[in-house]
Design an enzyme around this catalytic site. Sequence first.
Site, PDB file in Angstrom:
ATOM      1  N   THR A 417       0.911  -1.376   0.048  1.00 42.76           N
ATOM      2  CA  THR A 417       0.076   0.092   0.037  1.00 42.76           C
ATOM      3  C   THR A 417       1.024   1.303  -0.071  1.00 42.76           C
ATOM      4  O   THR A 417       2.112   1.177   0.299  1.00 42.76           O
ATOM      5  CB  THR A 417      -1.076  -0.181   1.183  1.00 42.76           C
ATOM      6  OG1 THR A 417      -1.569  -1.357   1.257  1.00 42.76           O
ATOM      7  CG2 THR A 417      -2.022   1.006   1.237  1.00 42.76           C
ATOM      8  N   THR A 435      -3.905   1.152  -2.852  1.00 43.19           N
ATOM      9  CA  THR A 435      -3.469  -0.066  -2.578  1.00 43.19           C
ATOM     10  C   THR A 435      -3.696  -1.108  -3.693  1.00 43.19           C
ATOM     11  O   THR A 435      -4.649  -0.998  -4.465  1.00 43.19           O
ATOM     12  CB  THR A 435      -3.836  -0.820  -1.344  1.00 43.19           C
ATOM     13  OG1 THR A 435      -3.093  -2.106  -1.031  1.00 43.19           O
ATOM     14  CG2 THR A 435      -5.352  -1.256  -1.463  1.00 43.19           C
ATOM     15  N   GLU A 437      -3.027  -4.373  -2.438  1.00 40.23           N
ATOM     16  CA  GLU A 437      -3.166  -5.163  -1.209  1.00 40.23           C
ATOM     17  C   GLU A 437      -1.529  -5.875  -1.040  1.00 40.23           C
ATOM     18  O   GLU A 437      -0.720  -4.940  -0.614  1.00 40.23           O
ATOM     19  CB  GLU A 437      -4.093  -6.397  -1.492  1.00 40.23           C
ATOM     20  CG  GLU A 437      -4.697  -6.746  -0.414  1.00 40.23           C
ATOM     21  CD  GLU A 437      -3.764  -7.316   0.939  1.00 40.23           C
ATOM     22  OE1 GLU A 437      -3.707  -6.725   1.812  1.00 40.23           O
ATOM     23  OE2 GLU A 437      -3.154  -8.542   0.844  1.00 40.23           O
ATOM     24  N   GLU A 454      -6.963  -7.820  -3.582  1.00 41.39           N
ATOM     25  CA  GLU A 454      -7.834  -7.300  -2.605  1.00 41.39           C
ATOM     26  C   GLU A 454      -8.700  -8.345  -2.096  1.00 41.39           C
ATOM     27  O   GLU A 454      -9.077  -8.280  -0.838  1.00 41.39           O
ATOM     28  CB  GLU A 454      -8.341  -6.267  -2.979  1.00 41.39           C
ATOM     29  CG  GLU A 454      -8.480  -5.150  -1.943  1.00 41.39           C
ATOM     30  CD  GLU A 454      -7.189  -4.475  -1.720  1.00 41.39           C
ATOM     31  OE1 GLU A 454      -6.643  -4.537  -0.490  1.00 41.39           O
ATOM     32  OE2 GLU A 454      -6.590  -4.055  -2.524  1.00 41.39           O
ATOM     33  N   SER A 482      -7.969  -2.177   6.362  1.00 42.37           N
ATOM     34  CA  SER A 482      -7.466  -1.382   7.570  1.00 42.37           C
ATOM     35  C   SER A 482      -7.026   0.089   7.127  1.00 42.37           C
ATOM     36  O   SER A 482      -6.400   0.762   7.965  1.00 42.37           O
ATOM     37  CB  SER A 482      -6.203  -2.154   7.991  1.00 42.37           C
ATOM     38  OG  SER A 482      -6.577  -3.331   8.339  1.00 42.37           O
TER      39      SER A 482
END
Length: 596
Positions: A417, A435, A437, A454, A482
């Site tokens: 990210t 991102t 991931e 993702e 997150s």
Amino acid sequence: MKLWILSVALGLGLSGAPVAEQAADAIAPEGAAGGVQLTISPDVAQALAAKQAGVPVAAEDWMIAAANPLAVQAGARVLRAGGSAADAMVAVQLVLGLVEPQSSGLGGGAFLVWYDAATGRLSTLDGRETAPLAARPTLFQDDQGEPLKFFDAVVGGRSVGTPGTPALLAEAHRRWGRLDWSSLFDDARGLATDGFAVSPRLAALVAADADRLARDPATAAYFLPGGAPVQAGHLLRNPDYADTLRALAEGGEGAFYTGPIAQDITAAVQGAPGNPGVLGPVDLSIYRVVARDPVCASYRIYEVCGMGPPSSGAVAVGQILGLLEGVDLAALGPGSAEAWRLIGDASRLAFADRGRYLADSDFVPVPVQGLLAPAYLTDRATLLRRTDALSEVTPGRPDFDHTLNLADDEAIELPSTSHISIVDRDGNALSMTTTIENGFGSRLMVRGFLLNNELTDFSFRSHKDGVPIANRVEPGKRPRSSMAPTIVMQDGKPVLVIGSPGGSRIIGYVAQAIVAHLDWGMDVQEAVAMGHLVNRFGTYDLETGSRAETLAASLEAMGFKVGLRELNSGLHAISVGPRGLRGGADPRREGIAIGD
Ligand code: GLY
């Protein structure tokens, strides 16, 4: 001089070796004799010097902080030309997708928090990837219903969700852009065509991931030319990316979500050898960015605002701070083990709630208000009234008018990210975390960019003991994140723009930097650079080689299990105060802050 500066910029990468030792790697790209210029502007030089010295960059009108000097330069050019923070973000993201391809790009997703100076309003855009309509809750389970091994799930087509970043760029530009859309592609197109010097960080990550990158022929051809990992300083051209950028510049997001690019994406996913996925043309054609209200939590005289579900970022950061509201952290100070006992166990409590309740609220009712209600947090904070570590941490029971019969989540998130913070000359503020991931995402490369993985942010299990898990895979759903792009407000105005990469540790990085700045009075550069202490699920992670290590014995004596490890945040922060703007860039990565 210019070349030395570039070497400094790129030398702040993975190894942590003295800059001078890394300089040779990055001085001139191999094959640069053909006239490619490494133009490093004076403000980049200043930014690098400030970062080396550990002081923030100061400015009056605008500021930008992101993960790579070439990307920041692109954004600065846009801001100087009168562009808005949204315009600059588009230019930054397009360059990041080229020079930091392992972290974010057109094949991924992002969340954006925007403060609009004209209206005083905060809003957010959700450009998170979606699960294909053909995806089922068993997507990441074997024939016995057991979870797949993480990388068996990640590498290939199975983990790829519908990318959201191209649509988010277009939506942000429609809402808040000022410059012509196609002009925002200039830097990225030039660099993709003429080439850019591979940074030490990118080179090291390619070498470390070579086996996985070798599985897809297109990915291997780009990152492992002739079978060997690209080297730092190598001039890397990406003509396929340049073509994709031209299509997007001329045709807008439609050129990505329908037509030949979309066809190539779904063909790569469905044809991935050994691990095909189910993403189809319809998934791309129906993709939409969602505008959502920000989620804000009170903290002392501030409102800490960020991205709500499907991200767990704002709720968890807000809960950690809310649980600490009654603690005089300023008096305890950053060297106090007691301060870190409280922060660490507040974080564990927040993660317990996160694992039980947080998911895409368009699919699962999420008690956001209940989780952030001062009464709930005050009550839960009574658990912290002790002198040693909590022995057991379980989710709380926030107020809610829906069923709370959910089981705890087991999603795995590994760090990757990138984060972009921008304040423009009109006072608009943008915080965006972006991102694909895992580092290099699914390892599938299409038309010059990597596709995300993702979907592995979903829980691999759909149920536990017959009870559903909120973050299970469902068709069209967005996996829990997150990412915590944050804008801290005081009296209705931004005072801090911040965010970080780092998987689920993002939450701890951001919460810690906020405490460091607001409670401990650190400037933004100190706040992003300080050694990390992160506790999510019980083990207290302390950053090796930092002052955090000195707290190990005290925390162990309190009953914490302590682990020393690298904690590779990538915090980018801008403070807004009466004396102007200050920018900070995480010394653990290659980014800088530039301002005027
Ligand atoms: N994939 C990282 C996150 O969304 O938190």
